[in-house]
Design a protein around this motif. Structure first.
Motif, PDB file in Angstrom:
ATOM      1  N   LEU A   1       0.723  -1.289  -0.005  1.00  0.00           N
ATOM      2  CA  LEU A   1      -0.007   0.204  -0.031  1.00  0.00           C
ATOM      3  C   LEU A   1       0.956   1.361  -0.031  1.00  0.00           C
ATOM      4  N   ALA A   2       0.373   2.460  -0.101  1.00  0.00           N
ATOM      5  CA  ALA A   2       0.854   3.650  -0.205  1.00  0.00           C
ATOM      6  C   ALA A   2       0.405   4.439   0.824  1.00  0.00           C
ATOM      7  N   LYS A   3       1.224   5.306   1.329  1.00  0.00           N
ATOM      8  CA  LYS A   3       0.727   6.648   2.454  1.00  0.00           C
ATOM      9  C   LYS A   3       0.806   7.858   1.535  1.00  0.00           C
ATOM     10  N   SER A   4      -0.061   8.796   1.724  1.00  0.00           N
ATOM     11  CA  SER A   4       0.013  10.183   1.263  1.00  0.00           C
ATOM     12  C   SER A   4       1.218  10.994   1.893  1.00  0.00           C
ATOM     13  N   VAL A   5       1.700  11.714   0.864  1.00  0.00           N
ATOM     14  CA  VAL A   5       2.578  12.728   1.007  1.00  0.00           C
ATOM     15  C   VAL A   5       2.083  13.932   0.094  1.00  0.00           C
ATOM     16  N   ALA A   6       2.824  15.041   0.635  1.00  0.00           N
ATOM     17  CA  ALA A   6       2.419  16.232  -0.215  1.00  0.00           C
ATOM     18  C   ALA A   6       3.096  16.599  -1.538  1.00  0.00           C
ATOM     19  N   ARG A   7       4.507  16.031  -1.659  1.00  0.00           N
ATOM     20  CA  ARG A   7       5.180  16.519  -2.894  1.00  0.00           C
ATOM     21  C   ARG A   7       5.910  15.087  -3.297  1.00  0.00           C
ATOM     22  N   ILE A   8       6.077  15.169  -4.667  1.00  0.00           N
ATOM     23  CA  ILE A   8       6.932  13.873  -5.043  1.00  0.00           C
ATOM     24  C   ILE A   8       8.240  13.706  -4.508  1.00  0.00           C
ATOM     25  N   PRO A   9       8.366  12.714  -3.831  1.00  0.00           N
ATOM     26  CA  PRO A   9       9.897  12.874  -3.236  1.00  0.00           C
ATOM     27  C   PRO A   9      10.924  12.293  -4.354  1.00  0.00           C
ATOM     28  N   PRO A  10      12.326  12.640  -3.864  1.00  0.00           N
ATOM     29  CA  PRO A  10      13.258  12.570  -5.121  1.00  0.00           C
ATOM     30  C   PRO A  10      13.856  11.031  -5.056  1.00  0.00           C
ATOM     31  N   ASP A  11      14.496  10.915  -5.984  1.00  0.00           N
ATOM     32  CA  ASP A  11      15.435   9.534  -6.338  1.00  0.00           C
ATOM     33  C   ASP A  11      14.545   8.243  -5.958  1.00  0.00           C
ATOM     34  N   MET A  12      13.336   8.242  -6.800  1.00  0.00           N
ATOM     35  CA  MET A  12      12.462   6.939  -6.456  1.00  0.00           C
ATOM     36  C   MET A  12      12.119   6.517  -8.049  1.00  0.00           C
TER      37      MET A  12
ATOM     38  N   ILE B   1       2.425   7.661  -7.971  1.00  0.00           N
ATOM     39  CA  ILE B   1       2.956   6.892  -6.910  1.00  0.00           C
ATOM     40  C   ILE B   1       4.472   6.866  -6.944  1.00  0.00           C
ATOM     41  N   ALA B   2       5.177   6.923  -6.033  1.00  0.00           N
ATOM     42  CA  ALA B   2       6.545   6.846  -5.740  1.00  0.00           C
ATOM     43  C   ALA B   2       6.878   5.430  -4.994  1.00  0.00           C
ATOM     44  N   LYS B   3       8.057   4.786  -5.619  1.00  0.00           N
ATOM     45  CA  LYS B   3       8.326   3.570  -4.807  1.00  0.00           C
ATOM     46  C   LYS B   3       9.956   3.597  -4.850  1.00  0.00           C
ATOM     47  N   PRO B   4      10.348   3.287  -3.718  1.00  0.00           N
ATOM     48  CA  PRO B   4      11.868   3.054  -3.517  1.00  0.00           C
ATOM     49  C   PRO B   4      12.425   1.914  -4.337  1.00  0.00           C
ATOM     50  N   LEU B   5      13.532   2.288  -5.189  1.00  0.00           N
ATOM     51  CA  LEU B   5      14.005   1.099  -6.088  1.00  0.00           C
ATOM     52  C   LEU B   5      14.566   0.021  -5.548  1.00  0.00           C
ATOM     53  N   THR B   6      15.039  -0.033  -4.247  1.00  0.00           N
ATOM     54  CA  THR B   6      15.769  -1.013  -3.421  1.00  0.00           C
ATOM     55  C   THR B   6      14.675  -2.017  -2.530  1.00  0.00           C
ATOM     56  N   GLN B   7      13.483  -1.713  -2.529  1.00  0.00           N
ATOM     57  CA  GLN B   7      12.493  -1.924  -1.823  1.00  0.00           C
ATOM     58  C   GLN B   7      12.181  -3.416  -2.265  1.00  0.00           C
ATOM     59  N   PRO B   8      11.834  -4.306  -1.285  1.00  0.00           N
ATOM     60  CA  PRO B   8      11.206  -5.895  -1.481  1.00  0.00           C
ATOM     61  C   PRO B   8       9.669  -5.558  -1.725  1.00  0.00           C
ATOM     62  N   TYR B   9       8.844  -6.429  -2.041  1.00  0.00           N
ATOM     63  CA  TYR B   9       7.499  -6.339  -2.004  1.00  0.00           C
ATOM     64  C   TYR B   9       6.950  -6.567  -0.529  1.00  0.00           C
ATOM     65  N   LEU B  10       6.209  -5.537   0.065  1.00  0.00           N
ATOM     66  CA  LEU B  10       5.838  -5.655   1.444  1.00  0.00           C
ATOM     67  C   LEU B  10       4.425  -5.657   1.696  1.00  0.00           C
ATOM     68  N   GLN B  11       3.935  -6.820   1.803  1.00  0.00           N
ATOM     69  CA  GLN B  11       2.599  -7.113   1.637  1.00  0.00           C
ATOM     70  C   GLN B  11       1.788  -6.194   2.502  1.00  0.00           C
ATOM     71  N   ASP B  12       0.619  -5.753   2.280  1.00  0.00           N
ATOM     72  CA  ASP B  12      -0.126  -4.841   3.427  1.00  0.00           C
ATOM     73  C   ASP B  12       0.419  -4.033   4.163  1.00  0.00           C
ATOM     74  N   GLU B  13       1.754  -3.541   3.489  1.00  0.00           N
ATOM     75  CA  GLU B  13       2.587  -2.281   4.469  1.00  0.00           C
ATOM     76  C   GLU B  13       2.356  -0.971   3.557  1.00  0.00           C
ATOM     77  N   ARG B  14       2.308  -0.102   4.106  1.00  0.00           N
ATOM     78  CA  ARG B  14       2.189   1.293   3.417  1.00  0.00           C
ATOM     79  C   ARG B  14       3.755   1.662   3.342  1.00  0.00           C
ATOM     80  N   ALA B  15       4.463   0.972   2.322  1.00  0.00           N
ATOM     81  CA  ALA B  15       5.652   1.374   1.958  1.00  0.00           C
ATOM     82  C   ALA B  15       5.902   2.018   0.616  1.00  0.00           C
TER      83      ALA B  15
END
Length: 356
Positions: free
Chosen positions: A13-24, A178-192
């Motif tokens: 899942l995703a959590k809301s942020v106000a701006r597009i974060p960098p480096d993702m 949607i912004a996602k960290p490139l090094t992140q594994p798939y985290l079920q049911d987490e707002r990652a």
């Protein structure tokens, strides 16, 4: 079905942020039904965000997925329906119907598409622990040359491109970025992940409220806007309040409370036929058939400023609006659709590019 990742899968899942974060890694935010697709040979299953099966509601998509996906795979994505170059969420909700004959009729009339944006398993290998950047590369390779109605979600690592998407794609009915960290594994049911959604404000008429399930405090405010003919149309609700604030709202609205709904602009709300010509609270639907839709009418005199992301078909708030403040300086009659900002049109074909 025997896959390295088996249903049910709860999507990341995703959590809301106000701006597009960098480096993702950046993708458009699709306004549809989140879906995890499982294919093992001839077997295809589609799981919803909650893990419940969606398979029977999209027979035309099941066939397309069987023809176009790798022989054995699990993919995360979004089911969408497009009409006239933009997403149509209303057409999508109509597909959740108990009658198989109606589902199949709508499958021909408004066929669905699947937008894939993550790969959770391929052949005999689970990819849940693999970094996103590697999963994305495998997804693109697995769906190389795929044709509609299956699509690979466009993606970029360029923040300026993501910002341009945020500004342009809303015209095609998309919901943000949607912004996602490139090094992140798939985290079920987490707002990652991170979601950046459009937010605007509008001045609306508060014309009633529903009680909270816990007792005689406000559960949600019923909001209205005047159309060109001077009719007050129900456009949505505002419902997120602290418990103390819910009690305060009852007191604040008490002087406007009406004992008899017959004098209210939405007096016909309980008449199913009236909903065909006007937007009223309590519209009957398969989603709300078991809910208590009764409400407390108040004189439509109080104006509130609310925040919203976008309008559905130009007539109602797509999601629950967020209360910002009272506007004692505004008259109810001045709260019209004319104040709403319309996104610039943008064709979905421009997002996916040419495709057979």
């Amino acid at each position: 079905m025997d896959l390295p990742v088996m249903p049910p899968v709860k999507p990341m899942l995703a959590k809301s942020v106000a701006r597009i974060p960098p480096d993702m890694h950046y993708e458009a935010k699709w306004d549809g039904f989140r879906a995890i697709v499982f294919r093992d040979g001839a077997e295809v299953e589609i799981g919803s965000r909650t893990g419940k099966p969606l398979t029977r509601y999209f027979p035309e998509l099941v066939e397309a997925l069987r023809e176009r996906l790798p022989e054995r795979c699990v993919m995360d994505g979004e089911i969408v329906i497009a009409r006239e170059g933009r997403l149509d969420f209303d057409a999508l909700t109509e597909r959740i119907h108990p009658a198989d004959s109606r589902v199949r009729m709508l499958a021909e009339k408004t066929p669905a598409s699947f937008v894939a944006f993550d790969l959770l398993a391929l052949a005999d290998e689970s990819l849940l622990d693999v970094p996103l950047g590697d999963r994305r590369a495998l997804l693109v390779m697995a769906l190389s040359g795929v044709t509609a109605p299956v699509h690979v979600a466009p993606a970029t690592t360029d923040r300026e491109v993501a910002q341009r998407w945020f500004e342009q794609y809303e015209g095609a009915g998309l919901d943000g970025v949607i912004a996602k960290p490139l090094t992140q594994p798939y985290l079920q049911d987490e707002r990652a992940m991170f979601k950046i959604k459009h937010e605007r404000t509008a001045d609306v008429v508060v014309a009633g409220y529903r009680f909270h399930k816990s007792g005689p405090i406000v559960g949600s405010l019923l909001l209205g806007l005047y159309d060109d003919g001077g009719t007050l149309q129900h456009v949505g609700v505002s419902a997120a309040f602290p418990m103390k604030r819910r009690a305060e709202l009852v007191e604040e609205l008490e002087p406007l409370r009406m004992e008899d709904v017959e004098q209210h602009p939405w007096a016909a709300w309980a008449d199913e036929a009236a909903h065909e010509t006007a937007r009223l609270p309590g519209a009957p639907s398969r989603w709300s058939s078991k809910k208590d839709l009764s409400w407390v009418p108040v004189r439509p005199e109080r104006v509130a400023e609310v925040a919203y992301d976008h309008m559905e078909n130009g007539v109602r708030f797509r999601h629950t609006a967020r209360f910002r403040r009272w506007r004692p300086d505004r008259t109810a009659e001045s709260c019209t659709y004319g104040q709403l900002e319309e996104p610039v049109g943008y064709d979905l074909a421009e997002i996916f590019g040419p495709q057979d």
